[in-house]
Every structure is written in structure tokens, then in C-alpha cells.
Design an enzyme around this catalytic site. Structure first.
Site, PDB file in Angstrom:
ATOM      1  CB  SER A 118       0.088  86.317  45.996  1.00 16.28           C
ATOM      2  OG  SER A 118       1.312  87.026  46.093  1.00 16.28           O
TER       3      SER A 118
ATOM      4  CE1 TYR B  24       2.049  84.220  41.402  1.00 18.23           C
ATOM      5  CE2 TYR B  24       2.539  86.313  42.469  1.00 18.23           C
ATOM      6  CZ  TYR B  24       2.275  84.956  42.553  1.00 18.23           C
ATOM      7  OH  TYR B  24       2.230  84.347  43.785  1.00 18.23           O
TER       8      TYR B  24
END
Length: 262
Positions: free
Chosen positions: A148, A162
Site C-alpha cells: 500500500s 494497517y
């Protein structure tokens, strides 16, 4: 489509989290280019539908919780038993977490462990068992992980667990690329910005229900489409990227390079 254009002709690929979003788009592109694909997910109904849409002679669905080593071992064994080999592993499955915590002081440790078990442990298990199968069969394969933009930034107002997990994935990719390169196995990752997927939609829904909605910086630029990321994964899976190993391919329309610190 002619065989000369099918750059994955004869290849066998596994895509975790392949039932929807980026995984589904990648499965479609892989099949379009001649690959046989095993779609692994915990969304059984959606996974079966996706495999059926692609054609059951080209795609197969198997239930797999990537945080379970037994599930991952069975996934690799099933793929080799069904198709005879494994050339490409796309570790795509990931979760946001069940708790939206913007501050370490609010961190829920159980949720932190849940996110890490899927996003990091799951990726590590995928690399472990895919690479073992490739080395045993003397296959110079390609392993791709979905990280990401959070793997290089820490201030996107995303859940703490996350962000930490995505940084860990980048370290995992670099470490394993170094170890597996001598076998001709490449390990790379893609780091998307905001992508219009069910995962992001669920997060936005959670934010809208929150009494403390953050000013998500990631919302300040346009959403990418799953196929945008699928094209990059396809490139890393194909022989066009044989010189790339240990690479983090950032796909964010330049956001991380051009953003102005607030």
C-alpha cells in the site's frame, strides 16, 4: 487474442483475495493472457462466481484463510495437483482491521494481532510455501505482494495496525527477494494509493459512522480502479519484468511524491 499477445500462456497463478476488487481484476487479466488461475479467498460465494465467470477450465476457486498455515499449504498442494506446477503467486489478501484507531493510545491489541496475522503472517506464509514449490520444481517464478502507499507514508489517517502491517510487507519483500533471487525467483510488491474496492468502501462506511471522522488525506486525490493495479501486477508476473526483484512499485498517481506536508 493471439497467442503471441498472451504473455502468461501456460503459466499457473494463485491469487489470494481473488474473489473481488484488485484480486478479481488481476485474475481476469491473467486469464485473458493465457494463465490458469486458482482464486483463493474466504468469500466462498463470490469466489465461486468469479471462477465461473472466468471459465472453470481456466479458473478454480479454493477457500483459504491466509493466516492459517495449513490452509496455505493445502492451497499450494491443490494448485500443483490440479495444474502440475506454480509459476506466479500474488499475495493480495488483506484487511483493514475491525477497529478504527488513529492514535497508538487507543490501540486495540487484539485487533492489531488480527491485522498482522492476515496482512503480514499471511504474506509470509504465501511466500514460504510458494517458493518451496517453485524451488522443488526448478521454476523461476514470480511472487508479488500487495502492500500500500501506507508502506512508505505514515500520515494518511489510516488505521494504525494497517499502516504498520504494510510497512512490514515491504521489509518482508526485500528480505525474501534477497534470499530467493539465487533460485531465479523474483519477489516484488505493488503499493497502491486509494483504489475503488469493497475494502475501501467498507472503511469509508466505518468512517462515516464514526463520531470522530478524520480528514483523510488519501481522499484528496482520485480513486484508482482495480484494473490499474492489476496491470502492474501483470507486468511483475510476466517476463517483461525479469530485471525487477525486491521492488516496491508505487501506484498513486504521484501523490506520495507531490503531496505538500500539512
Amino acid at each position: 487474442m493471439t497467442s503471441s499477445y498472451q504473455k502468461l500462456q501456460g503459466k499457473v497463478a494463485i491469487i489470494t483475495g481473488g474473489a473481488s476488487g484488485i484480486g478479481e481484476a488481476t485474475a481476469c487479466l491473467f486469464v485473458e493472457h493465457g494463465a490458469s488461475v486458482v482464486i483463493a479467498d474466504v468469500q466462498d460465494t463470490k469466489g465461486i462466481e468469479t471462477a465461473s465467470k472466468l471459465g472453470l477450465h481456466l479458473a478454480t476457486y479454493m477457500h483459504c484463510d491466509v493466516s492459517s498455515e495449513l490452509d496455505v499449504e493445502n492451497l499450494i498442494a491443490f494448485t500443483i495437483q490440479t495444474y502440475g506446477k506454480l509459476d506466479i503467486m500474488f499475495n493480495n489478501a488483506g484487511v483493514w482491521g475491525k477497529v478504527i484507531a488513529q492514535d497508538v493510545r487507543d490501540m486495540d491489541v487484539e485487533d492489531f494481532n488480527y491485522v498482522m496475522s492476515t496482512n503480514v503472517r499471511g504474506m509470509a506464509l504465501g511466500i514460504k510455501h510458494a517458493s518451496k514449490a517453485m524451488v522443488e520444481a526448478n521454476i523461476k517464478g514470480s511472487i508479488i505482494c500487495n502492500a500500500s502507499i501506507s508502506s512508505i507514508l505514515g500520515d494518511l489517517d489510516l488505521p494504525l495496525a494497517y499502516t504498520v502491517s504494510k510497512h512490514a510487507i515491504l521489509g518482508l519483500v526485500r528480505a525474501t527477494a534477497s534470499q530467493l533471487g539465487k533460485f531465479g525467483i523474483r519477489v516484488n510488491c505493488v503499493s497502491p494509493g486509494a483504489v475503488h474496492t469493497p475494502l475501501l468502501s467498507s472503511y469509508i462506511h466505518e468512517l462515516s459512522s464514526s463520531t470522530c471522522m478524520p480528514s483523510t488525506k488519501a481522499s484528496q486525490y482520485s480513486l484508482l480502479k482495480p484494473v490499474d493495479i492489476a496491470k502492474a501486477v501483470f507486468f511483475l508476473a510476466s517476463d517483461d519484468s525479469t530485471a525487477m526483484n525486491g521492488t516496491n512499485l508505487v501506484l498513486d498517481e504521484g501523490y506520495s511524491s507531490m503531496r505538500v506536508a500539512m
